[in-house]
Design a protein around this motif. Structure first.
Motif, PDB file in Angstrom:
ATOM      1  N   CYS A 114     -17.730  20.874  32.626  1.00  0.00           N
ATOM      2  CA  CYS A 114     -18.516  22.008  32.125  1.00  0.00           C
ATOM      3  C   CYS A 114     -19.302  22.579  33.294  1.00  0.00           C
ATOM      4  N   CYS A 118     -26.412  21.473  32.244  1.00  0.00           N
ATOM      5  CA  CYS A 118     -27.599  20.978  31.535  1.00  0.00           C
ATOM      6  C   CYS A 118     -28.042  19.648  32.163  1.00  0.00           C
ATOM      7  N   MET A 160     -16.998  17.794  25.213  1.00  0.00           N
ATOM      8  CA  MET A 160     -17.188  18.288  26.575  1.00  0.00           C
ATOM      9  C   MET A 160     -16.938  19.780  26.637  1.00  0.00           C
ATOM     10  N   CYS A 195     -24.626  26.354  24.240  1.00  0.00           N
ATOM     11  CA  CYS A 195     -25.891  26.194  24.959  1.00  0.00           C
ATOM     12  C   CYS A 195     -26.668  27.509  24.970  1.00  0.00           C
ATOM     13  N   CYS A 335     -22.011  13.159  24.754  1.00  0.00           N
ATOM     14  CA  CYS A 335     -20.966  13.978  25.371  1.00  0.00           C
ATOM     15  C   CYS A 335     -20.804  13.683  26.849  1.00  0.00           C
TER      16      CYS A 335
HETATM   17  S1  SF4 Z   1     -24.707  19.993  27.119  1.00  0.00           S
HETATM   18 FE1  SF4 Z   1     -22.845  21.164  26.652  1.00  0.00          FE
HETATM   19  S2  SF4 Z   1     -23.148  23.115  27.711  1.00  0.00           S
HETATM   20 FE2  SF4 Z   1     -24.613  21.678  28.614  1.00  0.00          FE
HETATM   21  S3  SF4 Z   1     -23.560  20.821  30.417  1.00  0.00           S
HETATM   22 FE3  SF4 Z   1     -23.168  19.447  28.667  1.00  0.00          FE
HETATM   23  S4  SF4 Z   1     -21.215  20.119  27.815  1.00  0.00           S
HETATM   24 FE4  SF4 Z   1     -22.008  21.777  29.099  1.00  0.00          FE
END
Ligand code: SF4
Length: 351
Positions: A114, A118, A160, A195, A335
């Motif tokens: 990704c 975050c 993910m 997000c 995740c």
């Molecule tokens: S929380 Fe979701 S949008 Fe943020 S880095 Fe992880 S996978 Fe990506």
């Protein structure tokens, strides 16, 4: 996936019909193939036994089915099962099977890695590798359903990747997975987690799909949210909440806000009160999640007492909130964590 060979699992029935007719076959064969792929989850053309052998050969010459091989599987004592799948080019993605009172839910990945970065998330540690095709997202559903031997009733796009950063493929996946001739999962049984890509939420609003929009909020103000989620620097909270409000009003469905609580970061009483000011009066629900610690990032989970106090303060302020039961403890179910624990030994070191 093999370069240049279209993945038939991502074809709509109309597209499949066109492809079959182009191969000089009668159109009704497309329905049979579609049924084998979308309803029965066939992994190879050889499984499609009612097709003539010559047609199977012909399909194999022109098309492929996205490989999705199980590379790891971990079962938590609470019944949650986490899968690591290896795709055709060697990329790995995660899916999670969860059992709720209302049915079996799968959480799928839509990107390998990704790029949203975050700060609390393991998936973002290695950046974006690539988008998944619609067929590769679907293949996770079929593989998990096959492995568990039970039907799926709900799908959440919360694994993910950022679904709205892979918009076209995710939409194609949603349409295929909800198709009555396929997995037949009603669109109201989908949750899509983002997000906060404001323009894409606006676009999604126009699709009128009826799915639940789930927004990772995790902070009541821009200072904290920008620290946790770089996307906030591009689309700050006020803009994000404005588009969420439009989504809720347009769909008459409440928006679900995810709020992972991290100790001494976003879990104070002042944060709870500020969040109330932001959300009061909006058609929404807040899911409080004791944040999964990601050791590499130095984030610690809030205590159960703090989580309860936060929930109480939201409720007192008129904002509907629940504490989500934390499934999959002990199997790296947050995740990106399973993939990360595998990658960790092979490629990266953390000081
Ligand atoms: S929380 Fe979701 S949008 Fe943020 S880095 Fe992880 S996978 Fe990506």
């Amino acid at each position: 996936m093999q370069q240049g060979m279209p993945d038939l699992l991502g074809f709509s029935l109309e597209e499949l019909t066109g492809a079959v007719v182009a191969l000089g076959q009668p159109g009704y064969r497309a329905k049979q193939i579609f049924h084998w792929l979308q309803a029965r989850g066939a992994r190879s053309f050889d499984e499609m036994t009612e097709l003539p052998r010559a047609l199977r050969e012909c399909l194999r010459e022109h098309y492929q089915l996205a490989p999705c091989e199980m590379a790891d599987k971990r079962v938590s004592p609470d019944g949650t099962v986490k899968f690591l799948f290896r795709l055709g080019d060697g990329e790995t993605v995660e899916s999670v099977w969860m059992r709720y009172s209302y049915g079996n839910t799968i959480c799928v990945s839509c990107q390998a890695g990704c790029r949203m970065g975050c700060a609390f998330c393991a998936s973002g540690l290695h950046g974006l590798r690539r988008n998944l095709s619609a067929g590769e997202i679907l293949a996770q559903c079929h593989a998990v359903r096959r492995e568990m031997g039970q039907p799926l009733s709900h799908i959440v796009l919360m694994g993910m990747g950022e679904p709205l950063d892979n918009y076209e493929n995710v939409l194609r996946f949603l349409r295929l997975a909800s198709c009555p001739e396929g997995l037949c999962i009603g669109q109201r049984r989908f949750s899509l987690s983002t997000c906060g890509l404001v323009p894409q939420i606006e676009r999604l609003r126009g699709e009128n799909l009826g799915l639940t929009l789930s927004v990772s909020l995790h902070a009541p103000n821009d200072v904290i949210r920008s620290r946790l989620m770089p996307v906030n620097r591009r689309w700050p909270i006020a803009e994000l909440l404005a588009v969420c409000k439009r989504y809720a009003e347009g769909s008459s469905r409440r928006v679900s806000f995810e709020y992972a609580l991290f100790r001494d970061v976003n879990d104070s009483a002042a944060c709870a009160r500020e969040l109330v000011q932001r959300l009061r009066g909006m058609l929404c629900h807040v899911n409080l999640i004791p944040g999964n610690p990601v050791p590499e990032r130095g984030f610690c989970r809030s205590t159960p007492e703090t989580v309860r106090r936060f929930a109480f303060l939201l409720g007192k302020g008129g904002v509907h909130a629940t504490v989500r039961r934390s499934l999959g403890c002990g199997i790296d179910a947050a995740c990106g964590q399973l993939r990360n624990s595998r990658l960790g030994g092979e490629h990266i070191e953390f000081g």
